[in-house]
Structures are given as structure tokens and as C-alpha cells.
Design an enzyme around this catalytic site. Structure first.
Site, PDB file in Angstrom:
ATOM      1  N   GLY A   1      44.680  50.733  40.353  1.00 28.28           N
ATOM      2  CA  GLY A   1      43.323  50.203  40.314  1.00 28.28           C
ATOM      3  C   GLY A   1      42.563  50.664  41.543  1.00 28.28           C
ATOM      4  O   GLY A   1      43.126  51.297  42.444  1.00 28.28           O
ATOM      5  N   LEU A   2      41.293  50.348  41.591  1.00 25.13           N
ATOM      6  CA  LEU A   2      40.446  50.750  42.707  1.00 25.13           C
ATOM      7  C   LEU A   2      40.901  50.105  44.013  1.00 25.13           C
ATOM      8  O   LEU A   2      41.556  49.059  44.017  1.00 25.13           O
ATOM      9  CB  LEU A   2      38.995  50.343  42.436  1.00 25.13           C
ATOM     10  CG  LEU A   2      38.261  51.076  41.307  1.00 25.13           C
ATOM     11  CD1 LEU A   2      36.919  50.392  41.038  1.00 25.13           C
ATOM     12  CD2 LEU A   2      38.061  52.550  41.666  1.00 25.13           C
ATOM     13  N   SER A   3      40.526  50.722  45.117  1.00 25.96           N
ATOM     14  CA  SER A   3      40.734  50.108  46.419  1.00 25.96           C
ATOM     15  C   SER A   3      39.997  48.771  46.443  1.00 25.96           C
ATOM     16  O   SER A   3      38.840  48.683  46.043  1.00 25.96           O
ATOM     17  CB  SER A   3      40.188  51.025  47.518  1.00 25.96           C
ATOM     18  OG  SER A   3      40.334  50.423  48.778  1.00 25.96           O
ATOM     19  N   GLY A   4      40.682  47.717  46.880  1.00 23.74           N
ATOM     20  CA  GLY A   4      40.061  46.402  46.916  1.00 23.74           C
ATOM     21  C   GLY A   4      40.223  45.600  45.640  1.00 23.74           C
ATOM     22  O   GLY A   4      39.751  44.464  45.548  1.00 23.74           O
ATOM     23  N   SER A   5      40.907  46.163  44.648  1.00 20.57           N
ATOM     24  CA  SER A   5      41.090  45.449  43.376  1.00 20.57           C
ATOM     25  C   SER A   5      42.119  44.328  43.489  1.00 20.57           C
ATOM     26  O   SER A   5      42.149  43.412  42.664  1.00 20.57           O
ATOM     27  CB  SER A   5      41.510  46.419  42.263  1.00 20.57           C
ATOM     28  OG  SER A   5      42.763  47.021  42.568  1.00 20.57           O
ATOM     29  N   GLY A   6      42.971  44.405  44.507  1.00 18.65           N
ATOM     30  CA  GLY A   6      43.998  43.381  44.695  1.00 18.65           C
ATOM     31  C   GLY A   6      45.412  43.847  44.391  1.00 18.65           C
ATOM     32  O   GLY A   6      46.337  43.024  44.349  1.00 18.65           O
ATOM     33  N   LYS A   7      45.601  45.141  44.200  1.00 15.27           N
ATOM     34  CA  LYS A   7      46.925  45.682  43.841  1.00 15.27           C
ATOM     35  C   LYS A   7      48.024  45.230  44.794  1.00 15.27           C
ATOM     36  O   LYS A   7      49.039  44.675  44.383  1.00 15.27           O
ATOM     37  CB  LYS A   7      46.894  47.219  43.840  1.00 15.27           C
ATOM     38  CG  LYS A   7      45.972  47.866  42.878  1.00 15.27           C
ATOM     39  CD  LYS A   7      46.021  49.379  42.990  1.00 15.27           C
ATOM     40  CE  LYS A   7      45.705  49.900  44.378  1.00 15.27           C
ATOM     41  NZ  LYS A   7      44.339  49.569  44.844  1.00 15.27           N
ATOM     42  N   SER A   8      47.814  45.502  46.072  1.00 17.20           N
ATOM     43  CA  SER A   8      48.850  45.209  47.063  1.00 17.20           C
ATOM     44  C   SER A   8      49.109  43.711  47.175  1.00 17.20           C
ATOM     45  O   SER A   8      50.269  43.276  47.279  1.00 17.20           O
ATOM     46  CB  SER A   8      48.451  45.768  48.438  1.00 17.20           C
ATOM     47  OG  SER A   8      48.420  47.181  48.405  1.00 17.20           O
TER      48      SER A   8
ATOM     49  N   SER B   1      46.426  55.597  42.698  1.00 16.46           N
ATOM     50  CA  SER B   1      46.869  56.571  41.683  1.00 16.46           C
ATOM     51  C   SER B   1      45.773  56.799  40.641  1.00 16.46           C
ATOM     52  O   SER B   1      45.920  56.389  39.484  1.00 16.46           O
ATOM     53  CB  SER B   1      48.186  56.136  41.030  1.00 16.46           C
ATOM     54  OG  SER B   1      48.206  54.793  40.652  1.00 16.46           O
TER      55      SER B   1
END
Length: 201
Positions: free
Chosen positions: A36-43, A110
């Protein structure tokens, strides 16, 4: 970078099989690929899922984009070629961890489908779980936890995903998380429920 350069190498089969390792751990293995986009909450979501699984006694490991770029992939930048190599290496690491019977969580932007599909092709059927963390660009820019969108808008960062480099939304994600409207714990619980439903844990 992915071509085989060493010619005098031979694959060695292990006496302890992947199935043996999974039996020892008491659950199936998989690679949960958060994209997902940077800031989407993935990590943050992946970290929460990792914590919840560990509390359940499951064997996991989390591969995070920034952490990997500080070690294994510190020689890679953000060109399309380097992004592809970054993902290829992580895919190979995920494959090894899956063979070891682990539940591996990866948190990487990615952005390109072809790269994610190449990782899917490395793994056994059902072992690659694409988790699309769906948050709008507006939401991600409003969060901007690392101040990267502000820098990208100011022209200080070039080739930033979502601004002047594309993000290709998954077409066949196993799981889609609505990060625009739901909280971290709720989304993490959706991942846990998915793993239970498919019999991984």
C-alpha cells in the site's frame, strides 16, 4: 541482478523437510505481503499482527521496508530497477522463512504488480497472501508520519510513490484492509481471522 552468475553450484536437499518444520511449529507457513501507499498503515498493522500471533504462540518474523533497507538492501535506491531488486530479495527471504515453517509478515510499498506477482510465483500455492492496505492518497498525505509527502510535494524527493511515481493497486489480493475508516487493532484482527479461516493457524 537476478540472473544466476555462479555456475558451479548444486541444490542440496535437507533431511528435515519443510513439512517436518511446520509440524514442529504447530501451524502452516505463509508470507503475508502487506502492500500500500506510504502512510497507509502497513508497518503498524503488520507489527500488531506479529505481536498478536506471538501472544498466541505462533512462530513469526516481520520484514519491514525501512529496516531491510538499512541492512540486506542498503545498497539499493528507489529507481524502478532497484525497487524490483529490493522486492526480489525480500521474496527470496520470505521463501526461505516459509520453508522454515514461519509465518512471515512483510511491509513494503512494493508499488508494481509485476514485482509482487514475481514473489507470488516463488512460493507454493496458497503461501503468498497479498494484503492490500487500502488508504486514499489524501488520507496518507494527511497522516504523513515521516514527512515524506511534504518533501515530495516540495520537489525534495523524486520518484515518490503516489506523487510522481505510480502505485499499481493489487488486482487479486487475498485480503483488503480498509485503512481509511478502520483502526489498527480492528484491521489486525481481520488478518488473524483470515488466517484462522484458511487453516493457517
Amino acid at each position: 541482478m537476478a540472473e544466476q552468475k555462479a555456475t558451479n553450484v548444486h541444490w542440496h536437499d535437507h533431511r528435515v523437510s519443510s513439512e517436518d518444520r511446520k509440524k514442529l511449529k504447530g501451524h502452516k507457513s505463509c508470507v503475508l505481503w502487506f502492500t500500500g501507499l506510504s502512510g497507509s498503515g502497513k508497518s503498524t498493522i503488520a507489527n500488531t499482527v506479529d505481536h498478536k500471533l506471538a501472544e498466541m504462540g505462533k512462530h513469526t518474523y516481520l520484514l519491514d521496508g525501512d529496516n531491510i533497507r538499512m541492512g540486506l538492501n542498503k545498497n539499493l535506491g528507489f529507481s524502478a530497477e532497484d525497487r524490483a531488486e529490493n522486492i526480489r530479495r525480500i521474496g527470496e527471504v520470505g521463501k526461505l522463512f516459509s520453508d522454515a515453517g514461519m509465518i512471515t509478515l512483510t511491509a513494503f510499498i512494493s508499488p508494481y504488480r509485476a514485482d509482487r506477482d514475481a514473489v507470488r510465483a516463488l512460493l507454493e500455492d496458497g503461501e503468498f497472501v497479498e494484503v492490500y492496505v487500502d488508504a486514499s492518497l489524501e488520507t496518507c498525505e494527511a497522516r504523513d508520519p515521516k514527512g515524506l509527502y511534504k518533501k515530495a510535494r516540495a520537489g525534495e524527493i523524486k520518484g515518490f510513490t503516489g506523487i510522481d511515481d505510480p502505485y499499481e493497486v493489487p488486482e487479486k489480493a487475498e485480503l483488503i484492509l480498509d485503512s481509511d475508516s478502520k483502526g489498527i487493532d480492528e484491521l489486525a484482527d481481520e488478518v488473524i481471522a483470515f488466517l484462522k479461516e484458511r487453516g493457517t493457524i
